[in-house]
Design an enzyme around this catalytic site. Sequence first.
Site, PDB file in Angstrom:
ATOM      1  N   ASP A  14       0.865  -1.185   0.000  1.00 52.89           N
ATOM      2  CA  ASP A  14       0.000   0.000   0.000  1.00 52.89           C
ATOM      3  C   ASP A  14       0.904   1.239   0.000  1.00 52.89           C
ATOM      4  OD1 ASP A  14       0.987   0.236   2.593  1.00 52.89           O
ATOM      5  OD2 ASP A  14      -0.991   0.419   3.537  1.00 52.89           O
ATOM      6  N   CYS A  72       2.923  -3.170   4.226  1.00 57.98           N
ATOM      7  CA  CYS A  72       2.100  -1.995   4.533  1.00 57.98           C
ATOM      8  C   CYS A  72       2.849  -1.274   5.652  1.00 57.98           C
ATOM      9  CB  CYS A  72       0.655  -2.373   4.876  1.00 57.98           C
ATOM     10  SG  CYS A  72       0.411  -3.248   6.426  1.00 57.98           S
ATOM     11  N   THR A  74       2.635  -1.262   9.075  1.00 58.80           N
ATOM     12  CA  THR A  74       3.087  -2.178  10.128  1.00 58.80           C
ATOM     13  C   THR A  74       3.234  -3.601   9.634  1.00 58.80           C
ATOM     14  OG1 THR A  74       0.787  -2.617  10.697  1.00 58.80           O
ATOM     15  CG2 THR A  74       1.889  -0.857  11.939  1.00 58.80           C
ATOM     16  N   GLY A  75       2.627  -3.895   8.509  1.00 58.78           N
ATOM     17  CA  GLY A  75       2.556  -5.281   8.016  1.00 58.78           C
ATOM     18  C   GLY A  75       1.351  -6.030   8.568  1.00 58.78           C
ATOM     19  N   GLY A  77      -2.113  -5.134   8.757  1.00 59.09           N
ATOM     20  CA  GLY A  77      -3.298  -5.176   7.887  1.00 59.09           C
ATOM     21  C   GLY A  77      -3.055  -6.052   6.664  1.00 59.09           C
ATOM     22  N   HIS A 105       8.921 -24.063   9.745  1.00 56.30           N
ATOM     23  CA  HIS A 105       7.756 -24.710  10.344  1.00 56.30           C
ATOM     24  C   HIS A 105       6.444 -24.406   9.616  1.00 56.30           C
ATOM     25  CE1 HIS A 105       9.487 -25.607  14.628  1.00 56.30           C
ATOM     26  NE2 HIS A 105      10.281 -26.025  13.642  1.00 56.30           N
ATOM     27  N   ARG A 139       6.407 -33.447  10.350  1.00 55.57           N
ATOM     28  CA  ARG A 139       5.207 -33.228  11.168  1.00 55.57           C
ATOM     29  C   ARG A 139       4.549 -31.884  10.853  1.00 55.57           C
ATOM     30  NH1 ARG A 139       9.439 -31.518  14.258  1.00 55.57           N
ATOM     31  NH2 ARG A 139       9.096 -29.875  15.808  1.00 55.57           N
ATOM     32  N   HIS A 140       5.342 -30.962  10.311  1.00 60.32           N
ATOM     33  CA  HIS A 140       4.791 -29.630  10.014  1.00 60.32           C
ATOM     34  C   HIS A 140       3.872 -29.657   8.798  1.00 60.32           C
ATOM     35  CE1 HIS A 140       7.333 -28.065  13.090  1.00 60.32           C
ATOM     36  NE2 HIS A 140       8.391 -28.605  12.513  1.00 60.32           N
TER      37      HIS A 140
HETATM   38  C1  RB5 Z   1      -1.850   2.967   6.550  1.00 54.60           C
HETATM   39  O1  RB5 Z   1      -1.941   4.170   7.127  1.00 54.60           O
HETATM   40  C2  RB5 Z   1      -1.676   1.868   7.575  1.00 54.60           C
HETATM   41  O2  RB5 Z   1      -2.808   1.773   8.363  1.00 54.60           O
HETATM   42  C3  RB5 Z   1      -1.409   0.553   6.879  1.00 54.60           C
HETATM   43  O3  RB5 Z   1      -0.314   0.668   6.032  1.00 54.60           O
HETATM   44  C4  RB5 Z   1      -1.087  -0.624   7.780  1.00 54.60           C
HETATM   45  O4  RB5 Z   1      -0.107  -0.323   8.699  1.00 54.60           O
HETATM   46  C5  RB5 Z   1      -2.244  -1.312   8.372  1.00 54.60           C
HETATM   47  O5  RB5 Z   1      -2.127  -2.323   9.052  1.00 54.60           O
END
Ligand code: RB5
Length: 151
Positions: A14, A72, A74-75, A77, A105, A139-140
Site C-alpha cells: 500500500d 504496509c 506495520t505489516g 493489515g 515450520h 510433522r509440520h
Molecule cells: C496505513 O496508514 C496503515 O494503516 C497501513 O499501512 C497498515 O499499517 C495497516 O495495518
Amino acid sequence: MGQGTTVPVVIASDHAGFEMKEYVKKYLTEKGIPFFDAGAEKLDPHDGYPQFAFKLAELVASGKHSRGILMCGTGIGASIAANRVKKVRAALCDSPDMARMSRLHNDSNVLVLGGRTTTQNVAAEIMDSWFATEFEGGRHQGRIDEMDNHC
Ligand code: RB5
C-alpha cells in the site's frame, strides 16, 4: 522456489509500504531474483492495503508466482488480508529468526514486512534468511494440510 512459474516472486504494498517496496525491488535486483511488481504504482495515500494484499495473495494461491513479499505500514493489515486467501501462508516478520522459523515450520509463501516499523538493513537480513531457508516438512506438513482442509 516452485515449479512452472516464470517469475517466482511477486511484490506489492500500500502507500505506507511503498518506500520499502522500492527498497525490496533494489534488493531483488541486486540478488538477481526476478520479480513482478503488483503495485501500488505510486505513493498515493488513497491506496489502502486490502486491494494489494488480495491481488498478491491470489497470484501466489493460483501458482502464478511461488512466493510473495508484501508490505504496509506495520505489516499487520496486509498480513490479515493476505491470510484470508486459501493456500496463502503470510508471515509478518520483524527479525531474521522469525523469517527462518516461518519457512522451517510454516512453509510461509508470503513474507510481510512493516514499511514503517522495520529498517531497510533489517529487511535485507530478513529476506536473506527467508530465501535461504527451506521448509522442514515432516510433522509440520500435517499442520499445513489441516489448515488447507479447513474451509
Ligand atoms: C496505513 O496508514 C496503515 O494503516 C497501513 O499501512 C497498515 O499499517 C495497516 O495495518
